[in-house]
Each structure stands twice: as structure tokens, then as C-alpha cells.
Design a protein around this motif. Sequence first.
Motif, short mmCIF file in Angstrom:
data_model
loop_
_atom_site.label_atom_id
_atom_site.label_comp_id
_atom_site.label_asym_id
_atom_site.label_seq_id
_atom_site.Cartn_x
_atom_site.Cartn_y
_atom_site.Cartn_z
N LEU A 269 -12.23 12.38 9.87
CA LEU A 269 -13.27 12.37 8.84
C LEU A 269 -12.74 12.94 7.53
O LEU A 269 -13.41 12.90 6.50
CB LEU A 269 -14.50 13.16 9.29
CG LEU A 269 -15.24 12.61 10.51
CD1 LEU A 269 -16.54 13.38 10.75
CD2 LEU A 269 -15.53 11.11 10.39
N HIS A 270 -11.54 13.50 7.55
CA HIS A 270 -10.95 14.08 6.34
C HIS A 270 -9.66 13.29 6.04
O HIS A 270 -9.69 12.09 5.88
CB HIS A 270 -10.74 15.58 6.57
CG HIS A 270 -10.34 16.38 5.36
ND1 HIS A 270 -10.50 15.94 4.08
CD2 HIS A 270 -9.78 17.64 5.26
CE1 HIS A 270 -10.07 16.87 3.23
NE2 HIS A 270 -9.62 17.91 3.92
N GLY A 271 -8.52 13.96 5.98
CA GLY A 271 -7.30 13.30 5.48
C GLY A 271 -6.78 12.15 6.33
O GLY A 271 -6.16 11.23 5.81
N THR A 365 -25.30 6.17 5.43
CA THR A 365 -24.53 7.02 4.52
C THR A 365 -25.25 7.23 3.18
O THR A 365 -25.88 6.32 2.66
CB THR A 365 -23.11 6.45 4.29
OG1 THR A 365 -22.43 7.29 3.37
CG2 THR A 365 -23.12 5.04 3.73
N LYS A 366 -25.09 8.42 2.64
CA LYS A 366 -25.68 8.72 1.33
C LYS A 366 -24.81 8.15 0.21
O LYS A 366 -25.23 8.08 -0.93
CB LYS A 366 -25.83 10.24 1.15
CG LYS A 366 -26.78 10.84 2.16
CD LYS A 366 -27.06 12.31 1.82
CE LYS A 366 -27.81 12.98 2.96
NZ LYS A 366 -27.00 13.18 4.18
N ASN A 367 -23.57 7.80 0.56
CA ASN A 367 -22.65 7.29 -0.46
C ASN A 367 -21.87 6.09 0.09
O ASN A 367 -20.95 6.26 0.89
CB ASN A 367 -21.66 8.41 -0.86
CG ASN A 367 -20.63 7.91 -1.85
OD1 ASN A 367 -20.94 7.15 -2.76
ND2 ASN A 367 -19.39 8.33 -1.66
N VAL A 372 -10.87 8.39 -1.84
CA VAL A 372 -9.43 8.33 -2.11
C VAL A 372 -8.65 7.56 -1.05
O VAL A 372 -7.67 6.87 -1.33
CB VAL A 372 -8.87 9.77 -2.28
CG1 VAL A 372 -8.95 10.57 -0.98
CG2 VAL A 372 -7.46 9.80 -2.81
N ASP A 373 -9.11 7.68 0.21
CA ASP A 373 -8.32 7.15 1.32
C ASP A 373 -8.38 5.64 1.47
O ASP A 373 -7.56 5.05 2.17
CB ASP A 373 -8.79 7.81 2.63
CG ASP A 373 -8.59 9.31 2.60
OD1 ASP A 373 -7.50 9.74 2.19
OD2 ASP A 373 -9.51 10.05 2.97
N ALA A 374 -9.36 5.01 0.80
CA ALA A 374 -9.52 3.56 0.97
C ALA A 374 -8.38 2.77 0.31
O ALA A 374 -8.14 1.63 0.65
CB ALA A 374 -10.86 3.11 0.39
N1 CMX Z 1 -19.32 4.52 7.77
C1 CMX Z 1 -20.36 4.60 8.63
N2 CMX Z 1 -21.25 5.60 8.63
C2 CMX Z 1 -21.09 6.54 7.71
C3 CMX Z 1 -20.05 6.53 6.76
C4 CMX Z 1 -19.14 5.46 6.83
N3 CMX Z 1 -18.09 5.39 6.00
N4 CMX Z 1 -20.16 7.61 5.97
C5 CMX Z 1 -21.22 8.30 6.42
N5 CMX Z 1 -21.78 7.66 7.47
C6 CMX Z 1 -22.91 8.10 8.30
C7 CMX Z 1 -22.57 9.48 8.85
O1 CMX Z 1 -21.76 9.37 10.02
C8 CMX Z 1 -23.95 10.02 9.14
O2 CMX Z 1 -24.40 9.41 10.33
P1 CMX Z 1 -25.30 10.23 11.39
O3 CMX Z 1 -26.56 10.55 10.67
O4 CMX Z 1 -25.47 9.28 12.54
O5 CMX Z 1 -24.52 11.46 11.74
C9 CMX Z 1 -24.78 9.45 7.98
O6 CMX Z 1 -24.04 8.32 7.48
C10 CMX Z 1 -24.98 10.44 6.84
O7 CMX Z 1 -23.72 10.89 6.41
P2 CMX Z 1 -23.50 11.35 4.89
O8 CMX Z 1 -24.43 12.49 4.61
O9 CMX Z 1 -23.55 10.19 3.96
O10 CMX Z 1 -21.98 11.82 4.92
P3 CMX Z 1 -21.37 13.20 5.43
O11 CMX Z 1 -21.39 14.16 4.30
O12 CMX Z 1 -22.01 13.65 6.71
O13 CMX Z 1 -19.89 12.78 5.80
C11 CMX Z 1 -17.80 11.70 5.44
C12 CMX Z 1 -18.93 12.50 4.79
C13 CMX Z 1 -16.68 11.51 4.44
C14 CMX Z 1 -17.27 12.50 6.64
C15 CMX Z 1 -18.35 10.33 5.91
O14 CMX Z 1 -18.78 9.59 4.78
C16 CMX Z 1 -17.36 9.51 6.70
O15 CMX Z 1 -17.27 9.70 7.93
N6 CMX Z 1 -16.57 8.61 6.03
C17 CMX Z 1 -15.54 7.85 6.70
C18 CMX Z 1 -14.30 8.71 6.92
C19 CMX Z 1 -13.61 8.99 5.60
O16 CMX Z 1 -13.34 8.11 4.81
N7 CMX Z 1 -13.25 10.26 5.40
C20 CMX Z 1 -12.45 10.67 4.24
C21 CMX Z 1 -13.23 11.43 3.17
C22 CMX Z 1 -12.33 11.86 2.05
C23 CMX Z 1 -11.32 12.85 2.54
O17 CMX Z 1 -11.70 13.96 2.92
O18 CMX Z 1 -10.14 12.53 2.58
#
Ligand code: CMX
Length: 439
Positions: A269-271, A365-367, A372-374
Amino acid sequence: MALKETLKQKLEEFRPRTTRLVKEFGKVKIDEVTIDQCIGGARDVRCLVTDISYLDPQEGIRFRGKTIPETFACLPKAAGSDYPTVEAFWYFLLTGDVPTQEQVDAVLADWKTRQAVPQYVFDIIRAMPLDSHPMAMLSIGITAMQRESKFAAFYESGKFNKTVAWEYVYEDACDIVARIPVLAAFIYNLKYRGDKQIAIDPALDMGANFAHMIGQGEEYKDVARMYFILHSDHESGNVSAHTTHLVHSALSDPYYAYAAGLDGLAGPLHGRANQEVLDWTIKFQEKYCKDQEPTRELITRALWDTLNSGQVIPGYGHAVLRKTDPRYTSQREFCQKHLPNDPLFKLVAMIFEVAPGVLTEHGKTKNPWPNVDAQSGVIQWHYGVKEWDFYTVLFGVGRALGCMANITWDRGLGYAIERPKSVTTPMLEKWAAEGGRKM
Ligand code: CMX
């Protein structure tokens, strides 16, 4: 003035501001905590301080008050390059001042005296199974190097003194940022190039030397510079920065602190999301595009398959950001300039057109925008760094800059050991029934 002297002056000027805030305004409220924040990862709780970078949800990161384009524009450039050296950026990150060329040259010369990694560190990594994850190798390499810590030696000397402790953190911080690319290059060569190691070129800046050490050519020098700068810092609350800050707050030295930060960075979920992005994209190509060009329809189907199987779309979403990450945009602009016809870049650009809509429709997701990682793995892939489990190591080399600058300031300002208070579930239930905790 030399970097350390400038930093000393800055810290001395800054310290009374922190002291005054605590002494005169310590009880002023700046936030409240709700039950969902308590259970949900302390999201948005304002309880960390850093002046090194700030992340606005709409605008994205500013380093020392400057956006990414402003940062790249203002710093002295590497010879013959559009990008600044990492050394120039380090000076800027630590002090907030744009360095002169002379000051950059001094950092460059200083890092050259620090960058040799002790042989026993390489031996320890060599003793690991070759299929160990490179992040585990990097973290173990940093932990092994703890023996070199000047901060730890100072602490053990019996002469420990809080006012000068930051100077020893600074020394370790400089050693770590100078050595970590050498360690990363060693791991790369060990794992993927049959242990064909390349010696440090003392004439090169950090980014250029990293390119040289992993057997890359001229163009990759800017990739490395850009990559390390973009990944350096994202304020204090992210897992790697926060972990480093937390561990160092116990006066664990910078080696222990950053090894812990790297362990957090290794999470998907991070790097590690940069590795996952490439994995997802290549698998998509293999499954859907053997006999046909990628289309929006195929990408939409693959994204839904991922979501329906309960996985996240890697590289999308963010805990703070609510718009496209400017670190994504910066790398996209690099791709548009240097690799516009790369098939993988075209595919990633197409995913960018589709994924936000799919994620919005998915509704969780809220966003829905890319982080950066995409984008980052595509650039590595294009230049032949195709071993995607290594990508988080590259992130870790860059993130060292932010984490080390932050803990140098933490110590300089005498920040306390971190110790938030926990509560129990029955307490939360009681306060929920009462409409809030009675203060
Ligand atoms: N795909 C699917 N579902 C997602 C999502 C995604 N890319 N991003 C968020 N969601 C989901 C969450 O899993 C969460 O689901 P639950 O309610 O079932 O738990 C819901 O949407 C709400 O999440 P959020 O408040 O929008 O996001 P968080 O602050 O909890 O999490 C992050 C942030 C980055 C962990 C999450 O967006 C994610 O998992 N992204 C994909 C992994 C990723 O790209 N990580 C890298 C982030 C940048 C970095 O640190 O390098």
C-alpha cells in the motif's frame, strides 16, 4: 557558507520559535480526534511537525515551499543536464536555501569522502538467499551498517549532550544518503547482473554515479536524479517517514531508524505499489494484448477484474491527495519528452484515461487519481531496468533524503520521544453512547 555551518545557524535561529510555541501556546487546540480517525489510521489528525515539505490535498507536494517545477527550476543543474544534482537538492531540503554552485560542489566533494560501503555489509547481503526481496537486502544492509553510527558512538561515549546531538545525526544522515545508492547498486548487480559489480566513479554526482554503477548509459543519469528527488519527501505522516521519525524519537540512531522506515516502505500500500503497477501492467499485456492492441474497453475490463477480486488498483488513490499527484505529472512529462512512443508508456497513459472513471464508479476510494507509483516503473522499464521487484529500492534511495533531513531537524529542535495514547474498544463505545468524551 558550508552546509553544516548553514544548518547550525538555521537551527539556532529556529529553536526559539519551537520553544516559544510549546511554552506560551502549548495548550492551544489545533485539532480534534474522532472515532473513525482513531480506528482508521489517524487519517488527517494534525499531530506531526515538519518544515521540510508540505502536502496540500489539491496541489500536491511542496519541498521547502516550492512546487516540483519550481524546485527543478531553481536549483543548480548537473553539468549538461536539465535536472539538478541530488546534492543540490539535499542542501535545499536541509536548509531551505537554494545553494550556489560552490556550495553544491562542496556537498559533492563531501559525499565522495563518505560513500564507501564497508565490505562486511556486502558480505552479509551476499550471505542471504539470492531470491530474497531486494528491499529486505537493503534494509539488512542499512541495519548492518549501524556499526558505523557516529550518533550511537556519541551516545555511548558518556558525553551525550542534547544540544549537539543533532550534529551526530547529521553525520550519520550524510553517510547514509551518500552510501545508500552504492548499496542499492550492489544489490542490483548481485541479484540481476550475475554479481558483476562496478566501482564508484569519483568524478560523478550521486545520480550519475548510480547510473554508472548499474551499467546504465548517459540518459539514465537524469532518470536517477529526477527519480531520487521526486521520491524524497512527502511530509511526515506517510509510513516510511513517520516510522523513521518514530524510531529515531527513541534516540535509536539513523541507521536503525531508516532500516525501519524502509521496512514500512516495502508494503504494497506504500512504496511497493510501484512494483505492483508494473506487475499488473505486464500481466495485463500478457493476458489481453497477445494478438491485439490495448483498448479502453480491455483496460476497463481488467480493472474491474482486479477490483472484483478484492484487490486495489496499484498506483491509484492516496490518503491525503485528492487530485493527480504532481510527482505522477512530472514523470509523465518526462515520458512525453523522452519516450512518447514507448508501448508501455502509451498503455499507462491509456490506463490514466480509464482508471479514475472506473474507481469513481466503484465508489470506494476518496481519490481516484494516480499517485507517484503509477508512472515510475514505466521509465525504469524503458531504460532496461526491467526487474520490477527492484523499483521500491529506488524509492528507498530517494526517500532516504527526506527521512534523513527530517530526523536531523527533529534532533536539532529536540523533539520528544513519540508516545500517543491508546484507548480501549469499551471506552470508545462508552464515549460513542455519551456523544463524545467528557474532557
Ligand atoms: N483501488 C481500489 N480500492 C481502493 C483504492 C484503489 N487504488 N484506493 C483506495 N481504495 C479503497 C480502500 O481500500 C478503502 O476500501 P475499504 O473501505 O474496503 O477499506 C476505500 O477505498 C477508502 O480508502 P481511501 O480512504 O480512499 O484511501 P486510504 O487512505 O485508506 O488508502 C492508499 C490510501 C494509497 C493505501 C489506497 O488508495 C491504495 O490502496 N492505493 C493503491 C496502492 C497504492 O498505489 N499505494 C501507493 C500510495 C503512494 C505511496 O505511498 O507510494
